[in-house]
Scaffold this motif. Structure first.
Motif, PDB file in Angstrom:
ATOM      1  N   PRO A  29      34.777 129.939 -12.874  1.00  0.00           N
ATOM      2  CA  PRO A  29      35.800 130.645 -12.086  1.00  0.00           C
ATOM      3  C   PRO A  29      36.012 129.947 -10.750  1.00  0.00           C
ATOM      4  CG  PRO A  29      33.682 131.750 -11.857  1.00  0.00           C
ATOM      5  CD  PRO A  29      33.475 130.632 -12.854  1.00  0.00           C
ATOM      6  N   ALA A  30      36.997 130.379 -10.008  1.00  0.00           N
ATOM      7  CA  ALA A  30      37.224 129.851  -8.657  1.00  0.00           C
ATOM      8  C   ALA A  30      36.038 130.191  -7.760  1.00  0.00           C
ATOM      9  CB  ALA A  30      38.507 130.435  -8.076  1.00  0.00           C
ATOM     10  N   GLN A  31      35.755 129.318  -6.802  1.00  0.00           N
ATOM     11  CA  GLN A  31      34.693 129.492  -5.818  1.00  0.00           C
ATOM     12  C   GLN A  31      33.287 129.404  -6.419  1.00  0.00           C
ATOM     13  OE1 GLN A  31      35.846 129.631  -2.598  1.00  0.00           O
ATOM     14  NE2 GLN A  31      37.803 129.412  -3.634  1.00  0.00           N
ATOM     15  N   ALA A  32      33.157 128.769  -7.575  1.00  0.00           N
ATOM     16  CA  ALA A  32      31.838 128.562  -8.176  1.00  0.00           C
ATOM     17  C   ALA A  32      31.252 127.247  -7.672  1.00  0.00           C
ATOM     18  CB  ALA A  32      31.936 128.552  -9.698  1.00  0.00           C
ATOM     19  N   ARG A  51      40.723 122.300 -10.128  1.00  0.00           N
ATOM     20  CA  ARG A  51      40.467 121.449  -8.972  1.00  0.00           C
ATOM     21  C   ARG A  51      39.148 121.853  -8.327  1.00  0.00           C
ATOM     22  NH1 ARG A  51      43.958 118.037  -7.386  1.00  0.00           N
ATOM     23  NH2 ARG A  51      43.160 117.891  -5.261  1.00  0.00           N
ATOM     24  N   VAL A  52      38.469 120.877  -7.740  1.00  0.00           N
ATOM     25  CA  VAL A  52      37.208 121.114  -7.042  1.00  0.00           C
ATOM     26  C   VAL A  52      37.237 120.407  -5.694  1.00  0.00           C
ATOM     27  CG1 VAL A  52      35.959 121.265  -9.246  1.00  0.00           C
ATOM     28  CG2 VAL A  52      36.032 119.082  -8.013  1.00  0.00           C
ATOM     29  N   LYS A  53      36.328 120.811  -4.810  1.00  0.00           N
ATOM     30  CA  LYS A  53      36.177 120.108  -3.537  1.00  0.00           C
ATOM     31  C   LYS A  53      34.724 119.671  -3.381  1.00  0.00           C
ATOM     32  CE  LYS A  53      35.032 123.950  -0.377  1.00  0.00           C
ATOM     33  NZ  LYS A  53      35.389 124.634   0.894  1.00  0.00           N
ATOM     34  N   ALA A  54      34.535 118.495  -2.773  1.00  0.00           N
ATOM     35  CA  ALA A  54      33.201 118.002  -2.427  1.00  0.00           C
ATOM     36  C   ALA A  54      33.016 118.212  -0.928  1.00  0.00           C
ATOM     37  CB  ALA A  54      33.062 116.525  -2.786  1.00  0.00           C
ATOM     38  N   TYR A  55      31.867 118.761  -0.540  1.00  0.00           N
ATOM     39  CA  TYR A  55      31.683 119.104   0.862  1.00  0.00           C
ATOM     40  C   TYR A  55      30.208 119.045   1.248  1.00  0.00           C
ATOM     41  CZ  TYR A  55      30.054 123.628  -0.911  1.00  0.00           C
ATOM     42  OH  TYR A  55      29.353 124.608  -1.574  1.00  0.00           O
ATOM     43  N   GLY A  56      29.970 119.028   2.550  1.00  0.00           N
ATOM     44  CA  GLY A  56      28.624 119.098   3.083  1.00  0.00           C
ATOM     45  C   GLY A  56      28.527 120.267   4.039  1.00  0.00           C
ATOM     46  N   SER A  57      27.324 120.835   4.196  1.00  0.00           N
ATOM     47  CA  SER A  57      27.125 121.997   5.061  1.00  0.00           C
ATOM     48  C   SER A  57      26.058 121.706   6.098  1.00  0.00           C
ATOM     49  CB  SER A  57      26.704 123.222   4.243  1.00  0.00           C
ATOM     50  OG  SER A  57      27.649 123.535   3.248  1.00  0.00           O
ATOM     51  N   GLY A  58      26.241 122.272   7.294  1.00  0.00           N
ATOM     52  CA  GLY A  58      25.242 122.163   8.349  1.00  0.00           C
ATOM     53  C   GLY A  58      24.366 123.396   8.387  1.00  0.00           C
ATOM     54  N   ASP A  59      23.297 123.340   9.143  1.00  0.00           N
ATOM     55  CA  ASP A  59      22.395 124.487   9.260  1.00  0.00           C
ATOM     56  C   ASP A  59      23.084 125.684   9.897  1.00  0.00           C
ATOM     57  OD1 ASP A  59      20.349 123.013   8.135  1.00  0.00           O
ATOM     58  OD2 ASP A  59      19.537 122.358  10.081  1.00  0.00           O
ATOM     59  N   TYR A  66      34.756 116.443   2.067  1.00  0.00           N
ATOM     60  CA  TYR A  66      34.896 115.012   1.830  1.00  0.00           C
ATOM     61  C   TYR A  66      36.156 114.689   1.016  1.00  0.00           C
ATOM     62  CZ  TYR A  66      29.953 115.261   3.106  1.00  0.00           C
ATOM     63  OH  TYR A  66      28.767 115.510   3.742  1.00  0.00           O
ATOM     64  N   GLY A  67      36.576 115.620   0.174  1.00  0.00           N
ATOM     65  CA  GLY A  67      37.759 115.374  -0.637  1.00  0.00           C
ATOM     66  C   GLY A  67      37.864 116.377  -1.764  1.00  0.00           C
ATOM     67  N   THR A  68      38.967 116.300  -2.492  1.00  0.00           N
ATOM     68  CA  THR A  68      39.187 117.170  -3.643  1.00  0.00           C
ATOM     69  C   THR A  68      39.428 116.311  -4.882  1.00  0.00           C
ATOM     70  OG1 THR A  68      41.582 117.312  -3.243  1.00  0.00           O
ATOM     71  CG2 THR A  68      40.183 118.983  -2.198  1.00  0.00           C
ATOM     72  N   MET A  69      39.195 116.902  -6.056  1.00  0.00           N
ATOM     73  CA  MET A  69      39.389 116.202  -7.322  1.00  0.00           C
ATOM     74  C   MET A  69      40.075 117.122  -8.314  1.00  0.00           C
ATOM     75  SD  MET A  69      35.613 114.435  -7.450  1.00  0.00           S
ATOM     76  CE  MET A  69      34.962 115.701  -6.361  1.00  0.00           C
ATOM     77  N   GLY A  70      40.865 116.522  -9.202  1.00  0.00           N
ATOM     78  CA  GLY A  70      41.565 117.282 -10.223  1.00  0.00           C
ATOM     79  C   GLY A  70      41.327 116.706 -11.603  1.00  0.00           C
ATOM     80  N   ALA A  71      42.157 117.123 -12.543  1.00  0.00           N
ATOM     81  CA  ALA A  71      41.987 116.740 -13.944  1.00  0.00           C
ATOM     82  C   ALA A  71      41.961 115.220 -14.109  1.00  0.00           C
ATOM     83  CB  ALA A  71      43.104 117.339 -14.791  1.00  0.00           C
ATOM     84  N   MET A  90      32.392 122.588  -5.181  1.00  0.00           N
ATOM     85  CA  MET A  90      32.818 123.955  -5.493  1.00  0.00           C
ATOM     86  C   MET A  90      34.207 123.937  -6.119  1.00  0.00           C
ATOM     87  SD  MET A  90      33.614 127.075  -2.808  1.00  0.00           S
ATOM     88  CE  MET A  90      31.897 127.426  -2.409  1.00  0.00           C
ATOM     89  N   THR A  91      34.449 124.840  -7.047  1.00  0.00           N
ATOM     90  CA  THR A  91      35.775 124.943  -7.654  1.00  0.00           C
ATOM     91  C   THR A  91      36.748 125.604  -6.681  1.00  0.00           C
ATOM     92  OG1 THR A  91      35.233 127.086  -8.660  1.00  0.00           O
ATOM     93  CG2 THR A  91      34.834 125.106  -9.988  1.00  0.00           C
ATOM     94  N   LEU A  92      37.973 125.103  -6.642  1.00  0.00           N
ATOM     95  CA  LEU A  92      39.020 125.700  -5.828  1.00  0.00           C
ATOM     96  C   LEU A  92      39.864 126.680  -6.635  1.00  0.00           C
ATOM     97  CD1 LEU A  92      40.174 122.485  -3.944  1.00  0.00           C
ATOM     98  CD2 LEU A  92      38.798 124.359  -3.032  1.00  0.00           C
ATOM     99  N   GLU A  93      39.780 126.581  -7.941  1.00  0.00           N
ATOM    100  CA  GLU A  93      40.486 127.460  -8.869  1.00  0.00           C
ATOM    101  C   GLU A  93      39.707 127.449 -10.177  1.00  0.00           C
ATOM    102  OE1 GLU A  93      43.894 124.606 -10.669  1.00  0.00           O
ATOM    103  OE2 GLU A  93      43.986 124.868  -8.481  1.00  0.00           O
TER     104      GLU A  93
END
Length: 214
Positions: A29-32, A51-59, A66-71, A90-93
């Motif tokens: 699902p979205a936001q997984a 679509r998904v997004k690649a990201y990093g998190s701080g404390d 960093y970016g998004t990816m699709g099919a 994480m999934t965006l949708e």
């Protein structure tokens, strides 16, 4: 809605089918959250839809995207050296992926030099983008980073006006350029009042060339 933007990171149909057969198909699902940075798993994820997004998190809970990816695109290749995940994804949708175990990926690489070349070229592009991002953080102010991002993402619309293909919020932009949402809001307000940008169906349109300085 504009058609998907062509990108060299998208696998050919032949390669996509061949490697996808090495793994199992899973739907999310979205936001997984599919992977977490520092995780030791080594599976390769191939996006079949969504679509998904690649990201990093701080404390402190802040994120940098960093970016998004699709099919047709894939992620998880950074663990092929045996190291941990370098980013969370994480999934965006609603998204469907083929999840290929690391051992299968390495065997596929040995048998398919065309995929190995595709992977090498993708890693080179990532290294170049990382270098440009570090340079931008060091030498450009927030406006410069915002303008660079908008120019990079925009593509011609049906009426010739450049439009961002994704619906990005000001918070999304802030996470991409390493700034606060409030600062992005100030920049966007000035650009909108100057007739440089406008919202079209939830997407940002660049009406004319952005000014060199804010």
């Amino acid at each position: 809605m504009p058609p998907p933007r062509p990108t060299p990171d998208i696998l050919s149909d032949q390669l996509l089918r061949a490697i996808a057969q090495r793994g199992g198909v899973r739907s999310y699902p979205a936001q997984a959250v599919l992977v977490t940075e520092e995780d030791r798993s080594d599976a390769l994820f191939i996006v079949l839809s969504g679509r998904v997004k690649a990201y990093g998190s701080g404390d402190d809970g802040r994120e940098v995207v960093y970016g998004t990816m699709g099919a047709g695109e894939y992620f998880g290749e950074m663990t092929l050296d045996g190291g941990p995940r370098s980013a969370s994804v994480m999934t965006l949708e609603a998204t469907t992926c083929a999840v290929v175990p690391g051992a299968e990926v390495r065997e596929f690489l040995a048998r398919h030099p065309d995929f190995a070349l595709h992977l090498i070229q993708k890693l080179i592009r990532l290294a170049r983008a990382s270098t440009e991002h570090v340079k931008s953080l060091a030498l450009e102010d927030v406006y410069g980073r915002i303008a660079r991002l908008l120019r990079t993402l925009a593509r011609p619309g049906e009426d010739g006006v450049a439009v961002l293909p994704d619906r990005l919020t000001q918070q999304d932009i802030a996470e991409r350029v390493g700034s606060s949402r409030e600062m992005v809001s100030r920049v966007f307000k000035t650009l909108a009042e100057g007739g440089y940008i406008e919202q079209r169906g939830g997407r940002i349109a660049l009406l004319r060339a952005l000014p060199p300085r804010w």
